[in-house]
Design a protein around this motif. Structure first.
Motif, PDB file in Angstrom:
ATOM      1  N   ASP A 226      -7.989  -6.159   0.963  1.00  0.00           N
ATOM      2  CA  ASP A 226      -7.442  -4.808   1.095  1.00  0.00           C
ATOM      3  C   ASP A 226      -8.213  -3.871   0.181  1.00  0.00           C
ATOM      4  O   ASP A 226      -9.182  -4.278  -0.458  1.00  0.00           O
ATOM      5  CB  ASP A 226      -5.930  -4.772   0.821  1.00  0.00           C
ATOM      6  N   SER A 227      -7.789  -2.633   0.126  1.00  0.00           N
ATOM      7  CA  SER A 227      -8.548  -1.621  -0.604  1.00  0.00           C
ATOM      8  C   SER A 227      -8.169  -1.513  -2.076  1.00  0.00           C
ATOM      9  O   SER A 227      -8.394  -0.480  -2.690  1.00  0.00           O
ATOM     10  CB  SER A 227      -8.394  -0.262   0.084  1.00  0.00           C
ATOM     11  N   GLN A 228      -7.663  -2.581  -2.639  1.00  0.00           N
ATOM     12  CA  GLN A 228      -7.298  -2.549  -4.053  1.00  0.00           C
ATOM     13  C   GLN A 228      -8.346  -3.269  -4.907  1.00  0.00           C
ATOM     14  O   GLN A 228      -8.763  -4.370  -4.575  1.00  0.00           O
ATOM     15  CB  GLN A 228      -5.939  -3.215  -4.264  1.00  0.00           C
TER      16      GLN A 228
ATOM     17  N   GLN B 164       0.165   3.441  -3.004  1.00  0.00           N
ATOM     18  CA  GLN B 164      -1.248   3.447  -3.375  1.00  0.00           C
ATOM     19  C   GLN B 164      -1.999   4.707  -2.963  1.00  0.00           C
ATOM     20  O   GLN B 164      -3.116   4.916  -3.393  1.00  0.00           O
ATOM     21  CB  GLN B 164      -1.950   2.239  -2.749  1.00  0.00           C
TER      22      GLN B 164
ATOM     23  N   ASN C 156      -6.119   1.405  -5.801  1.00  0.00           N
ATOM     24  CA  ASN C 156      -6.647   1.665  -4.464  1.00  0.00           C
ATOM     25  C   ASN C 156      -8.036   2.300  -4.520  1.00  0.00           C
ATOM     26  O   ASN C 156      -8.234   3.326  -5.163  1.00  0.00           O
ATOM     27  CB  ASN C 156      -5.680   2.582  -3.693  1.00  0.00           C
TER      28      ASN C 156
ATOM     29  N   GLY D 174       0.794  -1.215   0.000  1.00  0.00           N
ATOM     30  CA  GLY D 174       0.000   0.000   0.000  1.00  0.00           C
ATOM     31  C   GLY D 174       0.830   1.272   0.000  1.00  0.00           C
ATOM     32  O   GLY D 174       0.284   2.365  -0.065  1.00  0.00           O
TER      33      GLY D 174
ATOM     34  N   PHE E  55      -5.689   3.846   2.819  1.00  0.00           N
ATOM     35  CA  PHE E  55      -5.471   2.484   2.353  1.00  0.00           C
ATOM     36  C   PHE E  55      -5.909   1.612   3.512  1.00  0.00           C
ATOM     37  O   PHE E  55      -5.601   1.920   4.660  1.00  0.00           O
ATOM     38  CB  PHE E  55      -3.996   2.247   2.023  1.00  0.00           C
TER      39      PHE E  55
END
Length: 186
Positions: free
Chosen positions: A128-130, A111, A144, A108, A115
């Motif tokens: 995760d935030s992807q 990113q 992201n 991250g 995050f």
């Protein structure tokens, strides 16, 4: 005599407040260890948000998650913790030691923030935030989401929440509606 006592009390409170304000931020290791312990006790996952004091989108994410309509939904499902990273030079003292390394470990660091990660009680990455291409694994670097506000970001966010919690479709709809309000300013 009363004035002297009040003055002494005020000075003592001022001193305690000044000393507490100068305490260094807790390390990422301590914050995560406590979160894992709480998650194990409460049978929850850990929702880690990397943020900074200057980050407007970080504040929007916190506002949405702490909104009266959503707060209990998140708190009932996750142990939520924040790790401060990427602070401006005058606020470096706010950063949690080791947080930048944790951010890098989970890809991250390039990113942007916010995050976020969802980890199990043992620290295993669940999400995760992807946003990644369909059927890509967590090892593939994606884009992201940050604070979800666009339709496709909110859809990806609620899909992740569905797979990492016991939230119902109705509850996910409430969360989705609150994050949609970010774009309208409501």
């Amino acid at each position: 005599m009363k004035l002297k006592y009040l003055l002494l009390t005020f000075c003592a409170l001022f001193f305690i407040t000044a000393v507490k304000a100068q305490e260094p931020a807790a390390s990422a290791e301590i914050i995560l260890k406590e979160a894992y312990q709480q998650a194990a006790k409460q049978k929850k996952n850990v929702f880690v948000i990397f943020h900074a004091s200057w980050c407007g989108w970080c504040h929007k994410m916190d506002e949405a998650m702490n909104d009266a309509s959503c707060k209990s939904l998140f708190n009932d499902q996750y142990v939520i913790c924040h790790l401060v990273v990427n602070e401006s030079p005058q606020n470096k003292k706010l950063e949690n030691p080791g947080a930048q390394e944790v951010l890098a470990k989970f890809h991250g660091d390039k990113q942007g923030i916010p995050f976020w990660l969802i980890l199990d009680k043992n620290g295993k990455l669940l999400a995760d935030s992807q946003i990644r291409p369909q059927d890509a694994g967590l090892e593939v670097i994606g884009e992201n989401i940050g604070c979800p506000s666009k339709k496709e970001e909110i859809a990806a966010f609620t899909k992740i929440l569905k797979h990492t919690s016991r939230l119902t479709e109705q509850q996910l709809g409430v969360i989705s509606k609150r994050f949609e309000a970010i774009n309208t300013g409501h």
